[in-house]
Design a protein around this motif. Structure first.
Motif, PDB file in Angstrom:
ATOM      1  N   ARG A  70      32.322  29.517  97.922  1.00 65.90           N
ATOM      2  CA  ARG A  70      33.205  29.127  96.821  1.00 65.90           C
ATOM      3  C   ARG A  70      34.300  28.232  97.382  1.00 65.90           C
ATOM      4  O   ARG A  70      34.410  28.031  98.600  1.00 65.90           O
ATOM      5  CB  ARG A  70      33.833  30.359  96.173  1.00 65.90           C
ATOM      6  CG  ARG A  70      34.584  31.245  97.167  1.00 65.90           C
ATOM      7  CD  ARG A  70      35.390  32.327  96.488  1.00 65.90           C
ATOM      8  NE  ARG A  70      35.975  33.252  97.447  1.00 65.90           N
ATOM      9  CZ  ARG A  70      37.062  33.026  98.175  1.00 65.90           C
ATOM     10  NH1 ARG A  70      37.698  31.836  98.058  1.00 65.90           N
ATOM     11  NH2 ARG A  70      37.535  33.928  99.015  1.00 65.90           N
TER      12      ARG A  70
ATOM     13  N   LEU B  28      37.953  27.378  98.590  1.00 68.87           N
ATOM     14  CA  LEU B  28      39.033  28.127  99.218  1.00 68.87           C
ATOM     15  C   LEU B  28      40.291  28.056  98.359  1.00 68.87           C
ATOM     16  O   LEU B  28      40.561  27.041  97.706  1.00 68.87           O
ATOM     17  CB  LEU B  28      39.340  27.542 100.599  1.00 68.87           C
ATOM     18  CG  LEU B  28      38.224  27.623 101.645  1.00 68.87           C
ATOM     19  CD1 LEU B  28      38.505  26.648 102.782  1.00 68.87           C
ATOM     20  CD2 LEU B  28      38.093  29.040 102.177  1.00 68.87           C
ATOM     21  N   THR B  29      41.069  29.130  98.356  1.00 71.06           N
ATOM     22  CA  THR B  29      42.376  29.081  97.704  1.00 71.06           C
ATOM     23  C   THR B  29      43.335  28.295  98.599  1.00 71.06           C
ATOM     24  O   THR B  29      43.061  28.046  99.782  1.00 71.06           O
ATOM     25  CB  THR B  29      42.935  30.488  97.477  1.00 71.06           C
ATOM     26  OG1 THR B  29      43.216  31.084  98.762  1.00 71.06           O
ATOM     27  CG2 THR B  29      41.929  31.367  96.728  1.00 71.06           C
ATOM     28  N   GLU B  30      44.486  27.913  98.038  1.00 73.95           N
ATOM     29  CA  GLU B  30      45.465  27.176  98.831  1.00 73.95           C
ATOM     30  C   GLU B  30      45.915  27.989 100.042  1.00 73.95           C
ATOM     31  O   GLU B  30      46.070  27.453 101.148  1.00 73.95           O
ATOM     32  CB  GLU B  30      46.666  26.807  97.963  1.00 73.95           C
ATOM     33  CG  GLU B  30      46.364  25.752  96.910  1.00 73.95           C
ATOM     34  CD  GLU B  30      47.606  25.318  96.160  1.00 73.95           C
ATOM     35  OE1 GLU B  30      48.730  25.611  96.651  1.00 73.95           O
ATOM     36  OE2 GLU B  30      47.474  24.686  95.110  1.00 73.95           O
ATOM     37  N   GLN B  31      46.130  29.291  99.841  1.00 70.45           N
ATOM     38  CA  GLN B  31      46.562  30.138 100.945  1.00 70.45           C
ATOM     39  C   GLN B  31      45.487  30.242 102.021  1.00 70.45           C
ATOM     40  O   GLN B  31      45.773  30.169 103.219  1.00 70.45           O
ATOM     41  CB  GLN B  31      46.929  31.535 100.425  1.00 70.45           C
ATOM     42  CG  GLN B  31      47.352  32.521 101.501  1.00 70.45           C
ATOM     43  CD  GLN B  31      48.604  32.073 102.242  1.00 70.45           C
ATOM     44  OE1 GLN B  31      49.466  31.402 101.670  1.00 70.45           O
ATOM     45  NE2 GLN B  31      48.702  32.434 103.517  1.00 70.45           N
ATOM     46  N   GLU B  32      44.239  30.407 101.594  1.00 69.79           N
ATOM     47  CA  GLU B  32      43.146  30.489 102.560  1.00 69.79           C
ATOM     48  C   GLU B  32      43.016  29.201 103.360  1.00 69.79           C
ATOM     49  O   GLU B  32      42.807  29.231 104.579  1.00 69.79           O
ATOM     50  CB  GLU B  32      41.831  30.797 101.835  1.00 69.79           C
ATOM     51  CG  GLU B  32      41.748  32.222 101.299  1.00 69.79           C
ATOM     52  CD  GLU B  32      40.542  32.428 100.389  1.00 69.79           C
ATOM     53  OE1 GLU B  32      40.154  33.588 100.197  1.00 69.79           O
ATOM     54  OE2 GLU B  32      40.012  31.421  99.866  1.00 69.79           O
TER      55      GLU B  32
ATOM     56  N   TRP C  56      39.400  38.016 106.534  1.00 67.73           N
ATOM     57  CA  TRP C  56      38.732  37.638 105.286  1.00 67.73           C
ATOM     58  C   TRP C  56      37.650  36.578 105.531  1.00 67.73           C
ATOM     59  O   TRP C  56      36.616  36.561 104.858  1.00 67.73           O
ATOM     60  CB  TRP C  56      39.743  37.127 104.256  1.00 67.73           C
ATOM     61  CG  TRP C  56      40.498  35.889 104.659  1.00 67.73           C
ATOM     62  CD1 TRP C  56      41.713  35.834 105.277  1.00 67.73           C
ATOM     63  CD2 TRP C  56      40.068  34.527 104.478  1.00 67.73           C
ATOM     64  NE1 TRP C  56      42.080  34.525 105.504  1.00 67.73           N
ATOM     65  CE2 TRP C  56      41.094  33.702 105.007  1.00 67.73           C
ATOM     66  CE3 TRP C  56      38.951  33.935 103.926  1.00 67.73           C
ATOM     67  CZ2 TRP C  56      41.018  32.313 104.999  1.00 67.73           C
ATOM     68  CZ3 TRP C  56      38.860  32.549 103.908  1.00 67.73           C
ATOM     69  CH2 TRP C  56      39.891  31.749 104.434  1.00 67.73           C
TER      70      TRP C  56
ATOM     71  N   TRP D  52      32.150  25.568 103.324  1.00 64.05           N
ATOM     72  CA  TRP D  52      33.094  25.967 102.284  1.00 64.05           C
ATOM     73  C   TRP D  52      34.064  24.839 101.963  1.00 64.05           C
ATOM     74  O   TRP D  52      34.612  24.785 100.850  1.00 64.05           O
ATOM     75  CB  TRP D  52      33.862  27.223 102.719  1.00 64.05           C
ATOM     76  CG  TRP D  52      33.073  28.496 102.656  1.00 64.05           C
ATOM     77  CD1 TRP D  52      31.866  28.747 103.231  1.00 64.05           C
ATOM     78  CD2 TRP D  52      33.440  29.701 101.984  1.00 64.05           C
ATOM     79  NE1 TRP D  52      31.457  30.028 102.967  1.00 64.05           N
ATOM     80  CE2 TRP D  52      32.402  30.647 102.208  1.00 64.05           C
ATOM     81  CE3 TRP D  52      34.546  30.094 101.233  1.00 64.05           C
ATOM     82  CZ2 TRP D  52      32.438  31.941 101.691  1.00 64.05           C
ATOM     83  CZ3 TRP D  52      34.592  31.386 100.727  1.00 64.05           C
ATOM     84  CH2 TRP D  52      33.546  32.294 100.947  1.00 64.05           C
TER      85      TRP D  52
ATOM     86  N   THR E 210      35.261  23.358  98.336  1.00 67.48           N
ATOM     87  CA  THR E 210      36.673  23.190  98.007  1.00 67.48           C
ATOM     88  C   THR E 210      36.948  21.783  97.492  1.00 67.48           C
ATOM     89  O   THR E 210      37.637  21.604  96.475  1.00 67.48           O
ATOM     90  CB  THR E 210      37.530  23.474  99.258  1.00 67.48           C
ATOM     91  OG1 THR E 210      37.233  24.784  99.739  1.00 67.48           O
ATOM     92  CG2 THR E 210      39.010  23.377  98.936  1.00 67.48           C
TER      93      THR E 210
ATOM     94  N   THR F 146      35.242  21.189  93.990  1.00 71.90           N
ATOM     95  CA  THR F 146      35.933  21.924  92.935  1.00 71.90           C
ATOM     96  C   THR F 146      37.223  21.215  92.563  1.00 71.90           C
ATOM     97  O   THR F 146      37.553  21.069  91.376  1.00 71.90           O
ATOM     98  CB  THR F 146      36.230  23.365  93.388  1.00 71.90           C
ATOM     99  OG1 THR F 146      35.003  24.032  93.663  1.00 71.90           O
ATOM    100  CG2 THR F 146      36.981  24.135  92.307  1.00 71.90           C
TER     101      THR F 146
ATOM    102  N   ARG G  88      38.250  19.669  88.909  1.00 69.51           N
ATOM    103  CA  ARG G  88      39.451  20.124  88.208  1.00 69.51           C
ATOM    104  C   ARG G  88      40.398  18.965  87.919  1.00 69.51           C
ATOM    105  O   ARG G  88      40.911  18.822  86.818  1.00 69.51           O
ATOM    106  CB  ARG G  88      40.179  21.192  89.037  1.00 69.51           C
ATOM    107  CG  ARG G  88      39.367  22.445  89.326  1.00 69.51           C
ATOM    108  CD  ARG G  88      39.109  23.283  88.077  1.00 69.51           C
ATOM    109  NE  ARG G  88      38.522  24.568  88.445  1.00 69.51           N
ATOM    110  CZ  ARG G  88      37.236  24.815  88.582  1.00 69.51           C
ATOM    111  NH1 ARG G  88      36.370  23.817  88.390  1.00 69.51           N
ATOM    112  NH2 ARG G  88      36.796  26.014  88.905  1.00 69.51           N
TER     113      ARG G  88
END
Length: 346
Positions: A149, A151-155, A276, A286, A290, A293, A297
């Motif tokens: 998926r 990655l989030t900004e934090q990841e 994680w 990944w 990112t 996505t 968006r």
């Protein structure tokens, strides 16, 4: 016609077109084969032919399973390998697959094995040794949903920190991180990138990836400058030389070109440093999720995300009229990076 036929007799008669139909029917009834059948190669003898006909990417993906086929059925003639034998081989590949944190109980190994077996015996059909592919009837397993998926900004910040502060070449690793997170390129795109693939006036890089397809991908001014600086610092001079390179060894002026192994090294470091990342089996791929996505968006369009990814257009007449152009990709890139791009207004 003689009272009995030897294989040699039958082979001679088959050469006579007027007798061919009668002789073939007789041969089928008697279970005889022409002497020429003895020239059918064994699996071991035929494997080099298959290997030579495969592309480098295909060899890399399938050679493990072709070796398995040779190991288990190398002395069988290719006409003697049955569907049931191949089905058992695929199950063996699944059972003996390396178990990873993000693994799918060997399903990927089984799927790749079936694909490899189909490719092997497809060559035999094309070379007229077989009329049907015995691997075609071996079903591939149902592919589980991918765990990859965006990655989030934090990841992403945590990956960036690990990349910058660890390893034996953080400069190279950090540039790879930025390159893939910005372009969404596959590994092959980075490995094949040469100085000739850098278009400075248009701020684009030519990505040569899956299936030998090439496309021009806009990049930010910051990334483009970093690529040029990296290549120059590591000794790349000729247009066909790779951009991404290891550091030169002591006494050498030029670093060796990047290899796929570096990606494994980078993923291992992420997973050792971040629980994680280990739990989900985070890999450089990944970063492609990112980037694409973010493109969907920000661009608000599936078509733009598809163009950003370099995916082939679906067989739909409507997409011929609405497909995104390089200027659309550049506008999305500029919005994501906050840097202007010369093609963003085209």
């Amino acid at each position: 016609m003689p009272d009995s036929l030897t294989p040699d007799d039958l082979a001679a008669l088959l050469a006579d077109p007027t007798a061919a139909g009668v002789i073939k029917a007789l041969a089928a009834g008697l279970g005889l084969q022409p002497a020429a059948a003895a020239t059918v190669p064994t699996v071991r003898e035929y494997a080099p032919t298959v290997l030579a006909a495969a592309t480098p990417g295909t060899r890399r993906t399938y050679s493990t399973y072709w070796n398995l086929l040779v190991r288990e059925h190398g002395d069988d003639r290719i006409t003697e390998v049955t569907t049931s034998k191949l089905r058992a081989l695929a199950q063996s590949a699944r059972a003996n697959a390396v178990r990873r944190r993000n693994g799918q109980s060997g399903a990927s190994a089984e799927e790749n094995c079936v694909a490899a077996l189909r490719a092997f015996f497809r060559c035999a059909v094309e070379d007229k040794y077989l009329t049907d592919n015995p691997a075609a009837a071996v079903r591939k397993p149902v592919r589980p949903p991918s765990q990859r998926r965006a990655l989030t900004e934090q990841e992403f910040r945590e990956l960036d920190e690990v990349t910058r502060t660890g390893g034996n070449d953080p400069v190279l690793d950090t540039l790879l991180l930025r390159f893939h997170a910005e372009t969404g390129a596959r590994r092959g795109g980075a490995l094949a990138l040469s100085l000739a693939d850098l278009d400075e006036p248009r701020l684009c890089v030519r990505l040569r990836e899956k299936g030998g397809k090439a496309r021009w991908q806009p990049v930010s001014p910051t990334l483009f400058a970093a690529l040029v600086e990296h290549a120059a610092a590591r000794g790349a001079r000729d247009p066909e030389e790779q951009v991404f390179r290891y550091r030169p060894r002591r006494g050498e002026e030029k670093g060796a070109p990047l290899t796929r192994r570096r990606y494994n090294t980078l993923a291992d470091r992420w997973q050792r440093s971040l629980p994680w990342a280990a739990q989900y089996g985070v890999s450089p791929h990944w970063l492609r999720h990112t980037a694409l996505t973010a493109a969907e968006r920000v661009g608000g369009s599936y078509g733009i995300a598809r163009a950003y990814a370099g995916h082939a257009e679906p067989a739909d007449a409507t997409t011929t009229y609405i497909k995104a152009q390089v200027g659309d990709v550049a506008r999305v890139l500029a919005a994501i990076t906050g840097e202007p791009h010369p093609l963003a207004s085209s």
